[in-house]
Design an enzyme around this catalytic site. Structure first.
Site, short mmCIF file in Angstrom:
data_model
loop_
_atom_site.label_atom_id
_atom_site.label_comp_id
_atom_site.label_asym_id
_atom_site.label_seq_id
_atom_site.Cartn_x
_atom_site.Cartn_y
_atom_site.Cartn_z
N LYS A 249 1.17 4.41 -2.76
CA LYS A 249 0.94 5.81 -2.41
C LYS A 249 2.19 6.66 -2.71
O LYS A 249 2.09 7.80 -3.14
CB LYS A 249 0.53 5.92 -0.94
N TYR B 236 0.84 -1.21 0.00
CA TYR B 236 0.00 0.00 0.00
C TYR B 236 0.87 1.25 0.00
O TYR B 236 0.65 2.19 -0.78
CB TYR B 236 -0.92 -0.02 1.22
#
Ligand SMILES: NC(=O)c1ccc[n+]([C@@H]2O[C@H](COP(=O)([O-])OP(=O)(O)OC[C@H]3O[C@@H](n4cnc5c(N)ncnc54)[C@H](OP(=O)(O)O)[C@@H]3O)[C@@H](O)[C@H]2O)c1
Length: 253
Positions: free
Chosen positions: A157, A153
């Site tokens: 990002k 994740y």
């Protein structure tokens, strides 16, 4: 408030959470908002909430992880926009790297990197032709600090943060400003069950509490409006000081 009058804004992932708060706040600031996501029932609910409050909104359904042709069809259905908020994301739950299945890796890369890249590729040229536009990417403090179980994740990002800087350089001379908001742990529907853990995480920050979706939306209004006219390629953490005071948090603990 009328900071976004005469603007058309597309907010991806606006069927819930932070995206919904941004869509509602943009509409309250006078924008005509295009709400989108895969859940059509929730999309209709958000549009109803906005129009009941006197705002303007429409819903265009779309699966942004479905590849280039699907994104180009979606962009054509949306038409021209003045503001693009790349908010939709595949929220990978924390898990050890060695236990992450390939389909989860593919979904995270497709939704969090490929989709904003291709959607921006489809919409930014129309902003360039008009000579104005604002793109707000919703990143994360996970891109700024290490958290065990968050490599996938966080990497997606960080990619969005990097796209922000590169797009600011690429599109800025054509009148398009591109910036990132990096929310800290934020109170939204899906994270209710994680609340005790998240509250521990923020207990020693300057604010000592979670971010609200409304606070992220307020930052998005600022970065989408002319009030931030001279801000290009910035990353704005909305995290109660979590990332900027990590050392102090350790001392307090
Ligand atoms: N909540 C936090 O603590 C936090 C902290 C830092 C950053 N963020 C970032 O904030 C953004 C919003 O997250 P949230 O917490 O508000 O989560 P959320 O409520 O689950 O919102 C995610 C949105 O993305 C949409 N979406 C997901 N996959 C999609 C796909 N394949 N195609 C189209 N839409 C898709 C979902 O809509 P459908 O399900 O209807 O498709 C939903 O509206 C994300 O970028 C997240 O990384 C959140």
């Amino acid at each position: 408030m009328s900071r976004l009058v005469h603007r058309i804004a597309l907010v991806t992932g606006s069927t819930s959470g932070i995206g919904r708060a941004i869509a509602e706040r943009f509409a309250a600031e006078g924008a005509a908002v295009i709400v989108t996501g895969r859940r059509t029932d929730l999309g209709a609910e958000v549009v109803r909430a906005i129009t009941d409050a006197g705002g303007r909104a429409s819903f265009v359904a779309g699966d942004l992880a479905a590849g280039k042709a699907a994104i180009e069809d979606f962009a054509a259905a949306v038409g021209e926009v003045d503001i693009l908020v790349n908010n939709a994301a595949y929220l990978v739950g924390g898990r050890p790297t060695a236990d992450t299945p390939e389909d989860v890796v593919d979904a995270a890369l497709a939704t969090n990197i490929k989709a904003p890249y291709l959607l921006t590729a489809a919409l930014a040229p129309k902003m360039q032709a008009r000579g104005s536009g604002a793109i707000v990417n919703i990143g994360s403090i996970n891109a700024l600090t290490g958290l065990a179980g968050s490599a996938l994740y966080s990497a997606t990002k960080a990619a969005l943060h990097a796209m922000t800087a590169a797009w600011a350089a690429e599109f800025g001379p054509s009148g398009i400003r591109v910036n990132t908001i990096a929310p800290g742990p934020t109170e939204v529907e899906w994270s209710t069950h994680l609340r005790p853990m998240l509250e521990r995480m923020v207990s020693t920050t300057p604010s000592g509490r979670l971010s609200s979706a409304a606070e992220i939306a307020a930052a998005a209004v600022f970065l989408a409006s002319d009030e931030s006219a001279h801000i290009h390629g910035a990353t704005l953490p909305v995290d109660g000081g979590l990332t900027s005071t990590l050392a102090q948090s350790i001392v307090r603990n």
